[in-house]
Each structure stands twice: as C-alpha cells, then as structure tokens.
Design a protein around this motif. Structure first.
Motif, PDB file in Angstrom:
ATOM      1  N   ILE A   1      94.983  17.210  25.836  1.00  0.00           N
ATOM      2  CA  ILE A   1      94.449  18.283  25.003  1.00  0.00           C
ATOM      3  C   ILE A   1      93.354  19.016  25.765  1.00  0.00           C
ATOM      4  CG2 ILE A   1      93.339  18.875  22.821  1.00  0.00           C
ATOM      5  CD1 ILE A   1      94.766  15.452  23.063  1.00  0.00           C
ATOM      6  N   HIS A   2      93.532  20.321  25.923  1.00  0.00           N
ATOM      7  CA  HIS A   2      92.496  21.171  26.503  1.00  0.00           C
ATOM      8  C   HIS A   2      91.631  21.667  25.342  1.00  0.00           C
ATOM      9  CE1 HIS A   2      94.632  21.014  30.294  1.00  0.00           C
ATOM     10  NE2 HIS A   2      95.736  21.375  29.668  1.00  0.00           N
ATOM     11  N   LEU A   3      90.419  21.137  25.243  1.00  0.00           N
ATOM     12  CA  LEU A   3      89.576  21.380  24.087  1.00  0.00           C
ATOM     13  C   LEU A   3      88.979  22.781  24.091  1.00  0.00           C
ATOM     14  CD1 LEU A   3      87.638  17.981  24.083  1.00  0.00           C
ATOM     15  CD2 LEU A   3      89.538  18.620  22.589  1.00  0.00           C
ATOM     16  N   THR A   4      88.658  23.246  22.906  1.00  0.00           N
ATOM     17  CA  THR A   4      87.815  24.427  22.761  1.00  0.00           C
ATOM     18  C   THR A   4      86.357  23.983  22.843  1.00  0.00           C
ATOM     19  OG1 THR A   4      87.723  24.158  20.368  1.00  0.00           O
ATOM     20  CG2 THR A   4      89.499  25.539  21.259  1.00  0.00           C
ATOM     21  N   ARG A   5      85.462  24.944  22.952  1.00  0.00           N
ATOM     22  CA  ARG A   5      84.038  24.591  22.968  1.00  0.00           C
ATOM     23  C   ARG A   5      83.659  23.836  21.690  1.00  0.00           C
ATOM     24  NH1 ARG A   5      78.406  27.726  24.307  1.00  0.00           N
ATOM     25  NH2 ARG A   5      77.108  26.460  22.925  1.00  0.00           N
ATOM     26  N   GLU A   6      84.157  24.302  20.547  1.00  0.00           N
ATOM     27  CA  GLU A   6      83.809  23.658  19.279  1.00  0.00           C
ATOM     28  C   GLU A   6      84.176  22.184  19.291  1.00  0.00           C
ATOM     29  OE1 GLU A   6      85.054  23.612  14.545  1.00  0.00           O
ATOM     30  OE2 GLU A   6      86.036  25.013  15.912  1.00  0.00           O
ATOM     31  N   LEU A   7      85.408  21.866  19.694  1.00  0.00           N
ATOM     32  CA  LEU A   7      85.824  20.462  19.654  1.00  0.00           C
ATOM     33  C   LEU A   7      85.221  19.656  20.798  1.00  0.00           C
ATOM     34  CD1 LEU A   7      89.454  20.132  18.317  1.00  0.00           C
ATOM     35  CD2 LEU A   7      87.276  20.189  17.129  1.00  0.00           C
ATOM     36  N   ASP A   8      84.907  20.311  21.905  1.00  0.00           N
ATOM     37  CA  ASP A   8      84.162  19.613  22.959  1.00  0.00           C
ATOM     38  C   ASP A   8      82.822  19.142  22.407  1.00  0.00           C
ATOM     39  OD1 ASP A   8      82.150  19.402  25.221  1.00  0.00           O
ATOM     40  OD2 ASP A   8      83.974  19.699  26.394  1.00  0.00           O
ATOM     41  N   GLN A   9      82.152  20.012  21.664  1.00  0.00           N
ATOM     42  CA  GLN A   9      80.859  19.641  21.091  1.00  0.00           C
ATOM     43  C   GLN A   9      81.000  18.563  20.019  1.00  0.00           C
ATOM     44  OE1 GLN A   9      79.764  23.923  20.341  1.00  0.00           O
ATOM     45  NE2 GLN A   9      77.805  23.277  21.195  1.00  0.00           N
ATOM     46  N   VAL A  10      82.117  18.568  19.305  1.00  0.00           N
ATOM     47  CA  VAL A  10      82.344  17.572  18.253  1.00  0.00           C
ATOM     48  C   VAL A  10      82.691  16.206  18.837  1.00  0.00           C
ATOM     49  CG1 VAL A  10      83.926  16.903  16.385  1.00  0.00           C
ATOM     50  CG2 VAL A  10      83.029  19.241  16.492  1.00  0.00           C
ATOM     51  N   LEU A  11      83.526  16.190  19.879  1.00  0.00           N
ATOM     52  CA  LEU A  11      84.136  14.936  20.325  1.00  0.00           C
ATOM     53  C   LEU A  11      83.564  14.354  21.615  1.00  0.00           C
ATOM     54  CD1 LEU A  11      87.907  15.817  19.670  1.00  0.00           C
ATOM     55  CD2 LEU A  11      86.348  14.559  18.168  1.00  0.00           C
TER      56      LEU A  11
ATOM     57  N   ASN B   1      80.335  14.566  23.066  1.00  0.00           N
ATOM     58  CA  ASN B   1      78.926  14.124  23.146  1.00  0.00           C
ATOM     59  C   ASN B   1      78.234  14.644  24.410  1.00  0.00           C
ATOM     60  OD1 ASN B   1      76.622  12.773  22.279  1.00  0.00           O
ATOM     61  ND2 ASN B   1      77.145  10.898  23.379  1.00  0.00           N
ATOM     62  N   ARG B   2      78.251  15.985  24.574  1.00  0.00           N
ATOM     63  CA  ARG B   2      77.602  16.611  25.730  1.00  0.00           C
ATOM     64  C   ARG B   2      76.574  17.653  25.276  1.00  0.00           C
ATOM     65  NH1 ARG B   2      81.226  18.960  30.188  1.00  0.00           N
ATOM     66  NH2 ARG B   2      82.215  20.142  28.492  1.00  0.00           N
ATOM     67  N   PRO B   3      75.632  17.316  24.385  1.00  0.00           N
ATOM     68  CA  PRO B   3      74.698  18.340  23.879  1.00  0.00           C
ATOM     69  C   PRO B   3      73.834  18.939  24.986  1.00  0.00           C
ATOM     70  CG  PRO B   3      73.974  16.124  23.277  1.00  0.00           C
ATOM     71  CD  PRO B   3      75.364  15.984  23.812  1.00  0.00           C
ATOM     72  N   PHE B   4      73.428  18.117  25.988  1.00  0.00           N
ATOM     73  CA  PHE B   4      72.583  18.637  27.059  1.00  0.00           C
ATOM     74  C   PHE B   4      73.329  19.697  27.873  1.00  0.00           C
ATOM     75  CE2 PHE B   4      70.976  18.601  31.412  1.00  0.00           C
ATOM     76  CZ  PHE B   4      69.619  18.833  31.190  1.00  0.00           C
ATOM     77  N   TYR B   5      74.606  19.434  28.153  1.00  0.00           N
ATOM     78  CA  TYR B   5      75.412  20.378  28.937  1.00  0.00           C
ATOM     79  C   TYR B   5      75.484  21.735  28.235  1.00  0.00           C
ATOM     80  CZ  TYR B   5      79.554  22.624  30.921  1.00  0.00           C
ATOM     81  OH  TYR B   5      80.421  23.519  31.488  1.00  0.00           O
ATOM     82  N   TRP B   6      75.805  21.727  26.923  1.00  0.00           N
ATOM     83  CA  TRP B   6      75.973  22.993  26.229  1.00  0.00           C
ATOM     84  C   TRP B   6      74.633  23.694  26.012  1.00  0.00           C
ATOM     85  CZ3 TRP B   6      80.335  25.202  26.541  1.00  0.00           C
ATOM     86  CH2 TRP B   6      81.518  24.442  26.605  1.00  0.00           C
ATOM     87  N   HIS B   7      73.581  22.914  25.845  1.00  0.00           N
ATOM     88  CA  HIS B   7      72.251  23.517  25.729  1.00  0.00           C
ATOM     89  C   HIS B   7      71.888  24.237  27.036  1.00  0.00           C
ATOM     90  CE1 HIS B   7      68.140  24.041  24.337  1.00  0.00           C
ATOM     91  NE2 HIS B   7      67.695  23.538  25.478  1.00  0.00           N
ATOM     92  N   TYR B   8      72.216  23.599  28.166  1.00  0.00           N
ATOM     93  CA  TYR B   8      71.929  24.200  29.472  1.00  0.00           C
ATOM     94  C   TYR B   8      72.760  25.466  29.662  1.00  0.00           C
ATOM     95  CZ  TYR B   8      71.715  24.791  34.533  1.00  0.00           C
ATOM     96  OH  TYR B   8      71.558  25.306  35.794  1.00  0.00           O
ATOM     97  N   MET B   9      74.044  25.439  29.302  1.00  0.00           N
ATOM     98  CA  MET B   9      74.899  26.617  29.423  1.00  0.00           C
ATOM     99  C   MET B   9      74.333  27.781  28.611  1.00  0.00           C
ATOM    100  SD  MET B   9      77.455  26.059  31.499  1.00  0.00           S
ATOM    101  CE  MET B   9      76.355  25.071  32.511  1.00  0.00           C
ATOM    102  N   ASP B  10      73.894  27.489  27.386  1.00  0.00           N
ATOM    103  CA  ASP B  10      73.351  28.551  26.535  1.00  0.00           C
ATOM    104  C   ASP B  10      72.061  29.122  27.118  1.00  0.00           C
ATOM    105  OD1 ASP B  10      75.433  28.242  24.761  1.00  0.00           O
ATOM    106  OD2 ASP B  10      74.328  26.933  23.393  1.00  0.00           O
ATOM    107  N   LYS B  11      71.207  28.258  27.650  1.00  0.00           N
ATOM    108  CA  LYS B  11      69.928  28.699  28.203  1.00  0.00           C
ATOM    109  C   LYS B  11      70.122  29.564  29.448  1.00  0.00           C
ATOM    110  CE  LYS B  11      66.681  26.992  25.557  1.00  0.00           C
ATOM    111  NZ  LYS B  11      65.715  27.885  24.868  1.00  0.00           N
ATOM    112  N   THR B  12      71.147  29.258  30.232  1.00  0.00           N
ATOM    113  CA  THR B  12      71.386  30.004  31.462  1.00  0.00           C
ATOM    114  C   THR B  12      72.354  31.169  31.254  1.00  0.00           C
ATOM    115  OG1 THR B  12      73.135  28.436  32.086  1.00  0.00           O
ATOM    116  CG2 THR B  12      70.911  28.003  32.911  1.00  0.00           C
ATOM    117  N   GLY B  13      72.820  31.364  30.004  1.00  0.00           N
ATOM    118  CA  GLY B  13      73.713  32.472  29.704  1.00  0.00           C
ATOM    119  C   GLY B  13      75.107  32.298  30.267  1.00  0.00           C
TER     120      GLY B  13
END
Length: 265
Positions: A30-40, A42-54
């Motif tokens: 399964i190639h996840l979407t961002r939503e399900l990656d965040q749900v399943l 457990n990479r909150p630091f990764y997505w927080h960093y992506m958002d901060k760096t645009g």
C-alpha cells in the motif's frame, strides 16, 4: 462478521485514496497518502519538519500479509487482534463513526431510495484466549430484514453524500434507534447460538488457578490481603466475557434493484 479481511483492507485503503497493489491472495503493498501515513506510521517529527520547511514530504509504503497463519516472509502480518488492525479500527471510529449515503442513479426518471441501517460491530472475546470478530449488519428499515456481511454486498455500489437528481427517499418505518436495538439483539442471539467451548475452558482454568492460590495463601491470616488481590487478578484475567462495541454505522438509501440484490444473497 467480516470474513474476508483482505477485501476489507483493500476497501479501507482505496476509500482513502491509497494505491493498493495486491501481489497474491494474501499479500498487498500500500502506497499511503499523507493522512494515513500520519495515522499509521507514527512519524509526527517528520511531518512537523516538512511543514516547517515548506516541503511536501513523502508518505511511506507498507507491505501487509493477511494469511490466517504467520507468514514466512518479511511482510507485516495483519490479523484480527493485531495492533495494526486496531489502529485501522480506531481511525474508522474517529473519522466516520456515523454517516448518511445515497446510491448514485444516473437516469432521468423518478427513483425511490429505500432506507437501510448498516452497523459494523466489533465483538471481543475475553478470557484465557482473547480474540475479536467484526460483524457487518444491514437492517432494511421498511420490512425489518437483516443481512450479514453487508459491507461486502454493497462494495460494488456507487455511494455519495448527496442524492442524484430525480431521486427521492422513502421514510423509514423502523426508527434508527429501534434498528440499533434489533441489530444488537441479532448479534447477541448469534453469540448465544455459537460454540462456547472457549468460555468453558477459560472457566475451568480459572477454577484451577483459584484452587492453587487458595492452597498457598489461605492457611495464614497475614496472607488474607494477598489472597484477595490474587483472586481479583485471576477473575479479571480469566473470567470469560464478551464485549460488543460499535465501530461505525450509517443510514444508507439504496435503490429497489440493489435492495432486492441484497435480500436474495
């Protein structure tokens, strides 16, 4: 109950716009979407960093195997009771506990849509051996007919949140609150009719463990508190019981032809 876990998972992931590649009867990538990656994942630091760096970020892929026994490969074994499946059930609960959907009709003719109450229910068996089953029950709110494996029956229907032009709904004769009572009564009757050997075995083991505890601790007054705590712990762990929890539910309006298709199953 859900009898085809593989199909259930395919529906779950595709409904969330993931790309699902089924390699054989039990394996899937399964190639996840961002939503399900965040749900399943457990990479909150990764997505927080992506958002901060645009930056957009790259969702992960997962490889699952739905075999009835643990597979001899590197894929993650997913089965009833597994942590991954619990994650998915929890997400379903949070995301869409209740919904209302209408079957799509693409004809310019007045078309009646008939009301169904559909409930997906988790049954937890608690005792010496724990297990879980999921029931998908449909109740026709006009005549009271009950259908099992409902999600599999409606898998091929096109459902949407708004009614198509020229469609209209028929009001339920059975009110939804009464419908829920009927569905839970149906499941309870199914459980009463089922094999309860698991409960007998758990009860027997509980009695054996209680006898051992009493043998060791019942002779001295100073052990009274220990005995009571051990009794409580054993009853909590081994006393057979069943918990029934609603996963999600919805009011579905289906055409007469689809209704007849379901009732003939």
């Amino acid at each position: 109950m859900i009898t085809d876990l593989h199909n259930f998972l395919e529906q779950y992931f595709t409904s969330h716009e993931c790309v699902v590649v089924t390699e054989n009867g039990t394996e899937m990538t399964i190639h996840l979407t961002r939503e399900l990656d965040q749900v399943l994942m457990n990479r909150p630091f990764y997505w927080h960093y992506m958002d901060k760096t645009g930056r957009q970020g790259e969702p992960m892929s997962i490889q699952l195997d739905t075999s009835t026994a643990k597979p001899e490969n590197n894929k993650e074994w997913i089965h009833f009771g597994s942590p991954r499946l619990q994650q998915i059930f929890n997400h379903i609960k949070q995301k869409a506990r209740y919904t209302m959907l209408y079957e799509e009709t693409n004809i310019q003719v007045q078309t009646a849509l008939l009301p169904w109450l559909i409930a997906n229910v988790a049954v937890h068996y608690i005792g010496s051996q724990k297990k879980q089953e999921v029931y998908s029950i449909g109740l026709h709110l006009l005549n009271g007919s009950i259908t099992t494996n409902m999600m599999e029956h409606i898998d091929s229907f096109v459902l949407q949140r708004t009614m198509s032009d020229y469609s209209y709904t028929i009001s339920p004769i059975i009110k939804p609150i009464s419908g829920f009572n009927r569905i839970f009564q149906f499941i309870e009757q199914q459980l009463l009719d089922a094999n309860i050997q698991w409960a007998r075995e758990s009860k027997d083991l509980l009695q054996e463990e209680l006898q051992l505890v009493h043998y060791f601790f019942d002779k001295q007054e100073e052990n009274r508190d220990i005995l009571e705590k051990e009794n409580e712990r054993l009853h909590e762990r081994l006393e057979p019981k069943i918990e029934i929890n609603l996963i999600n539910a919805g009011l579905f309006y289906l055409t007469e032809s689809s209704t007849q298709f379901i009732l003939k199953k």
